[in-house]
Design a protein around this motif. Structure first.
Motif, mmCIF file in Angstrom:
data_model
loop_
_atom_site.group_PDB
_atom_site.id
_atom_site.type_symbol
_atom_site.label_atom_id
_atom_site.label_comp_id
_atom_site.label_asym_id
_atom_site.label_seq_id
_atom_site.Cartn_x
_atom_site.Cartn_y
_atom_site.Cartn_z
ATOM 1 N N SER A 51 -1.021 -0.456 -6.100
ATOM 2 C CA SER A 51 0.247 -0.821 -5.574
ATOM 3 C C SER A 51 1.152 -0.482 -6.884
ATOM 4 O O SER A 51 0.827 -0.649 -8.191
ATOM 5 C CB SER A 51 0.160 -2.636 -5.586
ATOM 6 O OG SER A 51 -0.451 -3.042 -4.437
ATOM 7 N N TRP A 53 4.792 -1.542 -8.837
ATOM 8 C CA TRP A 53 5.812 -2.637 -8.898
ATOM 9 C C TRP A 53 6.711 -1.983 -9.923
ATOM 10 O O TRP A 53 6.667 -1.822 -11.091
ATOM 11 C CB TRP A 53 5.343 -3.816 -9.420
ATOM 12 C CG TRP A 53 6.169 -4.984 -9.430
ATOM 13 C CD1 TRP A 53 7.522 -5.124 -9.108
ATOM 14 C CD2 TRP A 53 5.769 -6.427 -9.644
ATOM 15 N NE1 TRP A 53 7.821 -6.203 -9.388
ATOM 16 C CE2 TRP A 53 6.860 -6.953 -9.780
ATOM 17 C CE3 TRP A 53 4.378 -6.842 -10.032
ATOM 18 C CZ2 TRP A 53 6.666 -8.542 -9.689
ATOM 19 C CZ3 TRP A 53 4.438 -8.202 -10.027
ATOM 20 C CH2 TRP A 53 5.718 -9.147 -10.088
ATOM 21 N N LYS A 66 6.619 6.203 -3.483
ATOM 22 C CA LYS A 66 6.013 5.248 -3.093
ATOM 23 C C LYS A 66 6.102 3.885 -4.033
ATOM 24 O O LYS A 66 5.712 4.079 -5.136
ATOM 25 C CB LYS A 66 4.589 5.544 -2.790
ATOM 26 C CG LYS A 66 3.598 4.091 -2.017
ATOM 27 C CD LYS A 66 2.559 4.148 -2.992
ATOM 28 C CE LYS A 66 1.826 2.863 -2.428
ATOM 29 N NZ LYS A 66 1.247 2.192 -3.595
ATOM 30 N N TYR A 67 6.486 2.618 -3.659
ATOM 31 C CA TYR A 67 6.222 1.631 -4.624
ATOM 32 C C TYR A 67 6.482 0.189 -3.436
ATOM 33 O O TYR A 67 6.848 0.714 -2.289
ATOM 34 C CB TYR A 67 7.536 1.600 -5.165
ATOM 35 C CG TYR A 67 9.017 1.667 -4.702
ATOM 36 C CD1 TYR A 67 9.665 0.195 -4.147
ATOM 37 C CD2 TYR A 67 9.546 2.813 -4.377
ATOM 38 C CE1 TYR A 67 10.786 0.318 -3.974
ATOM 39 C CE2 TYR A 67 10.864 2.682 -3.953
ATOM 40 C CZ TYR A 67 11.500 1.526 -3.437
ATOM 41 O OH TYR A 67 12.819 1.606 -2.852
ATOM 42 N N ASP A 68 5.834 -0.614 -3.747
ATOM 43 C CA ASP A 68 5.269 -1.832 -2.911
ATOM 44 C C ASP A 68 5.901 -2.832 -3.301
ATOM 45 O O ASP A 68 6.490 -3.669 -2.429
ATOM 46 C CB ASP A 68 4.009 -2.178 -3.068
ATOM 47 C CG ASP A 68 2.878 -1.019 -2.775
ATOM 48 O OD1 ASP A 68 2.754 -0.634 -1.708
ATOM 49 O OD2 ASP A 68 2.548 -0.361 -3.791
ATOM 50 N N HIS A 90 9.671 -7.203 -1.799
ATOM 51 C CA HIS A 90 8.309 -6.778 -1.687
ATOM 52 C C HIS A 90 8.294 -6.013 -0.329
ATOM 53 O O HIS A 90 8.878 -6.491 0.578
ATOM 54 C CB HIS A 90 7.281 -8.053 -1.379
ATOM 55 C CG HIS A 90 5.850 -7.601 -1.058
ATOM 56 N ND1 HIS A 90 5.337 -8.105 -0.092
ATOM 57 C CD2 HIS A 90 5.075 -6.556 -1.574
ATOM 58 C CE1 HIS A 90 3.963 -7.712 0.092
ATOM 59 N NE2 HIS A 90 3.716 -6.701 -1.041
ATOM 60 N N LYS A 93 2.322 -3.608 3.134
ATOM 61 C CA LYS A 93 1.564 -2.560 3.907
ATOM 62 C C LYS A 93 1.457 -2.767 5.131
ATOM 63 O O LYS A 93 1.230 -3.985 5.601
ATOM 64 C CB LYS A 93 0.351 -2.176 2.964
ATOM 65 C CG LYS A 93 0.494 -1.800 1.667
ATOM 66 C CD LYS A 93 -0.936 -1.509 1.178
ATOM 67 C CE LYS A 93 -0.647 -1.331 -0.435
ATOM 68 N NZ LYS A 93 -1.499 -1.592 -1.238
#
Length: 94
Positions: A51, A53, A66-68, A90, A93
């Motif tokens: 993950s 952040w 990509k970032y969550d 947030h 996924k």
């Protein structure tokens, strides 16, 4: 300047080791970092399996990887909390 003493591979490997230790203990691990540090001092592709952040205090982050989570401000407000707070988005996924 600490950055002259530590290389990207050392920082990335330390992050991977930390994340793997947490995953092996049954937790979901991730990396919290600000965009410039992530891009300049870490191997992004090696960390994207965790993950991410991303802290980037801007109206719209230019980061295309990509970032969550995206922490978009440190000067937000929440009723009942005195002072500034971090605000995040947030992206679960699927």
């Amino acid at each position: 300047d600490w950055s002259s003493d530590v290389c990207s591979s050392d920082l990335t490997n330390a992050s991977i080791t930390f994340c793997n230790m947490l995953n092996n203990a049954g937790y979901e691990a991730g990396v919290y970092t600000y965009r410039h540090f992530f891009q300049d001092y870490l191997n992004v592709s090696a960390l994207e399996r965790y993950s991410i952040w991303l802290a980037d205090y801007i109206k719209e982050t230019p980061y295309k990887g990509k970032y969550d989570f995206w922490q978009y401000t440190s000067s937000g407000s929440v009723p009942g909390i005195e002072g500034n707070v971090d605000l995040n988005w947030h992206f679960p996924k699927k």
